[in-house]
Motif scaffolding. Structure first.
Motif, PDB file in Angstrom:
ATOM      1  N   PHE A 112       0.508   8.662   0.215  1.00  0.00           N
ATOM      2  CA  PHE A 112      -0.257   9.633  -0.557  1.00  0.00           C
ATOM      3  C   PHE A 112       0.639  10.600  -1.320  1.00  0.00           C
ATOM      4  O   PHE A 112       0.248  11.146  -2.343  1.00  0.00           O
ATOM      5  N   LEU A 150      -9.561   8.816   8.448  1.00  0.00           N
ATOM      6  CA  LEU A 150      -8.148   8.803   8.071  1.00  0.00           C
ATOM      7  C   LEU A 150      -7.299   9.503   9.122  1.00  0.00           C
ATOM      8  O   LEU A 150      -6.257   9.037   9.519  1.00  0.00           O
ATOM      9  N   THR A 157       4.991  -2.835   8.016  1.00  0.00           N
ATOM     10  CA  THR A 157       3.989  -1.945   8.625  1.00  0.00           C
ATOM     11  C   THR A 157       4.381  -0.473   8.539  1.00  0.00           C
ATOM     12  O   THR A 157       3.571   0.402   8.829  1.00  0.00           O
ATOM     13  N   HIS A 158       5.644  -0.188   8.190  1.00  0.00           N
ATOM     14  CA  HIS A 158       6.194   1.175   8.108  1.00  0.00           C
ATOM     15  C   HIS A 158       6.322   1.835   9.478  1.00  0.00           C
ATOM     16  O   HIS A 158       6.486   3.044   9.565  1.00  0.00           O
ATOM     17  N   GLN A 187       8.194  12.708   5.739  1.00  0.00           N
ATOM     18  CA  GLN A 187       9.194  12.104   4.850  1.00  0.00           C
ATOM     19  C   GLN A 187       9.659  13.074   3.767  1.00  0.00           C
ATOM     20  O   GLN A 187      10.803  13.022   3.334  1.00  0.00           O
ATOM     21  N   ARG A 204       0.891  -1.161   0.000  1.00  0.00           N
ATOM     22  CA  ARG A 204       0.000   0.000   0.000  1.00  0.00           C
ATOM     23  C   ARG A 204       0.924   1.204   0.000  1.00  0.00           C
ATOM     24  O   ARG A 204       2.019   1.172   0.567  1.00  0.00           O
ATOM     25  N   GLY A 235      -1.929   5.323  11.899  1.00  0.00           N
ATOM     26  CA  GLY A 235      -1.102   4.141  11.714  1.00  0.00           C
ATOM     27  C   GLY A 235      -1.631   3.223  10.625  1.00  0.00           C
ATOM     28  O   GLY A 235      -0.893   2.434  10.066  1.00  0.00           O
ATOM     29  N   SER A 236      -2.923   3.335  10.300  1.00  0.00           N
ATOM     30  CA  SER A 236      -3.517   2.376   9.387  1.00  0.00           C
ATOM     31  C   SER A 236      -3.326   2.788   7.934  1.00  0.00           C
ATOM     32  O   SER A 236      -3.516   2.009   7.028  1.00  0.00           O
ATOM     33  N   ILE A 237      -2.966   4.008   7.696  1.00  0.00           N
ATOM     34  CA  ILE A 237      -2.819   4.442   6.309  1.00  0.00           C
ATOM     35  C   ILE A 237      -1.621   5.388   6.230  1.00  0.00           C
ATOM     36  O   ILE A 237      -1.415   6.206   7.122  1.00  0.00           O
ATOM     37  N   ASP A 238      -0.795   5.213   5.196  1.00  0.00           N
ATOM     38  CA  ASP A 238       0.389   6.054   5.096  1.00  0.00           C
ATOM     39  C   ASP A 238       0.074   7.313   4.336  1.00  0.00           C
ATOM     40  O   ASP A 238       0.112   7.338   3.118  1.00  0.00           O
ATOM     41  N   VAL A 239      -0.292   8.358   5.034  1.00  0.00           N
ATOM     42  CA  VAL A 239      -0.396   9.642   4.366  1.00  0.00           C
ATOM     43  C   VAL A 239       1.024   9.983   3.895  1.00  0.00           C
ATOM     44  O   VAL A 239       1.243  10.363   2.767  1.00  0.00           O
ATOM     45  N   MET A 240       1.956   9.782   4.760  1.00  0.00           N
ATOM     46  CA  MET A 240       3.379   9.929   4.448  1.00  0.00           C
ATOM     47  C   MET A 240       4.140   9.370   5.650  1.00  0.00           C
ATOM     48  O   MET A 240       3.615   9.388   6.757  1.00  0.00           O
ATOM     49  N   LEU A 241       5.356   8.870   5.450  1.00  0.00           N
ATOM     50  CA  LEU A 241       6.121   8.400   6.608  1.00  0.00           C
ATOM     51  C   LEU A 241       6.362   9.570   7.560  1.00  0.00           C
ATOM     52  O   LEU A 241       6.596  10.695   7.116  1.00  0.00           O
TER      53      LEU A 241
END
Lengths: 422, 112
Positions: free
Chosen positions: A314, B6, B91-92, B29, A311, B11-17
């Protein structure tokens, strides 16, 4: 049930059997595993299944099993943006992809499966005079080796792609492009299914939901694989697992010069036909085409750091969208419908790793990064030759695993050992 | 509604590291350049003892683990230092830096 009923698809059979007949059997029945195979292929993606097809059809080898941890073509085969082309500079990388391009032309009829190969043309955009010079070098190299390539100036480009935005006030104005008219798109999941159908009909066992958990290695020689269905003996093993290359090679005690990175792709909502060519924007990366269903399909560069997450972040989505709108401003009116990622195994020089390993009878097809789809039939044919013939095929010799230690890198872009930049 | 979800589950979605810089704190990031795996390179000062194999291992071979990996980042739009991190490639998630990390970063990163 080992043998499946041979099914011949055609427009006529579709007409005749579309009204509730019982004609459509399961073309991939779950086979009973034999205790021993001549060749086991780990990975049921396009490459592994193509290898199985050519093993049976060209080399008469049908005592073969393809073991797939998930479902057929569920990895990068169906996650790419379906583009095929051969516009490469260096001999080794060009020859492989050009062989594939020649094979794509007749593959649909060979497999009896509609791959919808559409040689609609692939255009690489240059953003500076220097970059265009570089494209001219590449086009000349392609022509010298018998491929077709043309350089388009701004005027010709506007004529070929009327929708393109050639405004000089953009951040990276477009000054010209390289077009390979034989490049285009292929229906990617049909590639996996077509190869699998042909291999299964020839007697190859294609097994889904069958992950390999370890290799049986005796005195430096592989003699079998352990799976969730027990140990299966074999003479030879081919690892053909794309984004899982490091993980699977580790099971055999091998450390590879590879890092795995996330690559994202998107499709828009479907609209009427507006773009009849594949376009690649080179200031950053953004490749665009329109599918037959009417969706615009967009892809970009890697996310920039190793990841198995499947995944994406963004920020990469934004990068790709910004570039796509710069080429085709009308895209800003469309909504994205779906978005997905794949894990690309990228070697230190950005080129594939093909051939033998330090473990006898264990072979590797890996490191295709995000350029593996276009090479699928060529890889299958050459891997089949490698697995059955005494002498490894000349075309894959430059791609050996040992090239890294020897310093014979094949770095098309001259990037250096930085996987996230390839 | 979607936006709120969101925002509530970062933690569930990578907007950005979100990279933990030991000098500046957690930063996006986009402020960083990636520097690759945190690898111990052969010591050039003792080159007679360094073999081709040592360089091959350092330049080319990677664990590429599905799990925790150790890597370095350059905080370009921040403190302009190289930092070392441990991140889970599946998991990043970043781990808290340990004492061992500091020792490692003194080799490859700015540690003054």
């Amino acid at each position: 049930m080992r043998k499946s009923r041979k099914v011949k698809y055609s427009g006529f059979s579709l007409l005749r059997n579309s009204l509730g007949s019982n004609f459509w059997p399961n073309i991939f029945p779950t086979p009973e595993l034999r205790p021993h195979y001549d060749i086991i292929i780990v990975g049921g993606g396009g490459h592994g299944l193509a290898t199985a097809h050519y093993l049976s059809s060209r080399f008469g080898e049908t005592n073969v099993a393809v073991l797939e941890a998930g479902w057929l073509g569920g990895g990068n085969t169906a996650r790419n943006t379906a583009i095929v082309r051969s516009d490469y500079l260096l001999d080794a990388s060009f020859e492989l992809k050009n062989l594939a391009l020649q094979l794509w032309g007749t593959l649909g009829s060979e497999l009896g499966f509609n791959l919808m190969y559409s040689p609609r043309g692939y255009i690489d955009l240059a953003h500076s005079d220097g970059e265009l010079e570089d494209f001219i070098l590449r086009a000349n190299a392609m022509c010298l080796r018998g491929a077709e390539a043309k350089i388009l100036d701004r005027h010709q480009l506007q004529k070929r792609v009327p929708q393109i935005n050639l405004s000089e006030s953009t951040r990276f104005p477009i000054v010209g492009g390289l077009v390979q008219e034989k490049g285009g798109i292929v229906r990617h999941d049909a590639v996996a299914w077509g190869f699998a159908k042909s291999a299964v009909e020839a007697g190859v066992d294609v097994v889904q939901n069958c992950p390999v958990t370890s290799f049986e290695i005796n005195a430096g020689k592989v003699t079998g694989v352990r799976t969730n269905q027990g140990v299966i003996g074999c003479e030879k093993v081919l690892i053909s697992v794309a984004g899982a290359s490091s993980e699977v090679a580790r099971l055999a005690g091998l450390l590879l010069p590879i890092e795995s990175l996330n690559v994202q792709a998107f499709v828009s909502e479907p609209v009427k036909p507006a773009l009849d060519v594949v376009v690649n924007y080179n200031a950053g990366l953004c490749y665009i085409s329109q599918t037959d269903k009417g969706e615009f399909i967009l892809g970009g560069a890697t996310d920039g750091y190793p990841s198995y997450a499947k995944r994406g972040s963004f920020s990469s989505i934004e990068d790709v969208i910004v570039r796509s709108i710069q080429i085709f401003p009308f895209l800003s009116g469309l909504r994205l419908m779906r978005h997905w990622s794949g894990t690309a195994d990228i070697p230190m020089d950005g080129n594939a790793i093909l051939g033998s390993t330090p473990i006898e009878n264990l072979y590797l097809n890996s490191g295709w990064g995000y350029s593996g789809f276009k090479a699928t039939p060529a890889v299958g044919l050459l891997m089949a030759e490698l697995l059955t013939q005494e002498k490894p095929p000349d075309l894959i010799a430059p791609f050996s695993l040992s090239r890294f230690e020897a310093g014979n890198l094949i770095d098309d872009s001259g990037t250096g050992p930085y996987t996230w930049l390839h | 509604m979607t936006t709120a979800v969101l925002a509530l589950t970062p933690g569930s979605i990578d907007v950005m590291l979100l990279i933990p810089c030991p000098w500046c704190g957690p930063r996006d990031q986009c402020e960083f350049d990636y520097g690759g795996a945190n690898v111990k390179f052969p010591d050039l000062r003792h080159s007679p003892e360094t073999s081709i194999d040592d360089w091959h291992k350092a330049v080319h071979l990677r664990e590429n683990a599905k799990g925790e990996i150790r890597e370095i980042w350059y905080h370009r739009s921040g403190c302009e230092r190289w930092i070392s991190t441990t991140r889970n490639s599946l998991t990043h998630e970043f781990s808290e830096p340990s004492a061992g990390d500091e020792e490692e970063s003194s080799r490859n990163c700015d540690a003054d």
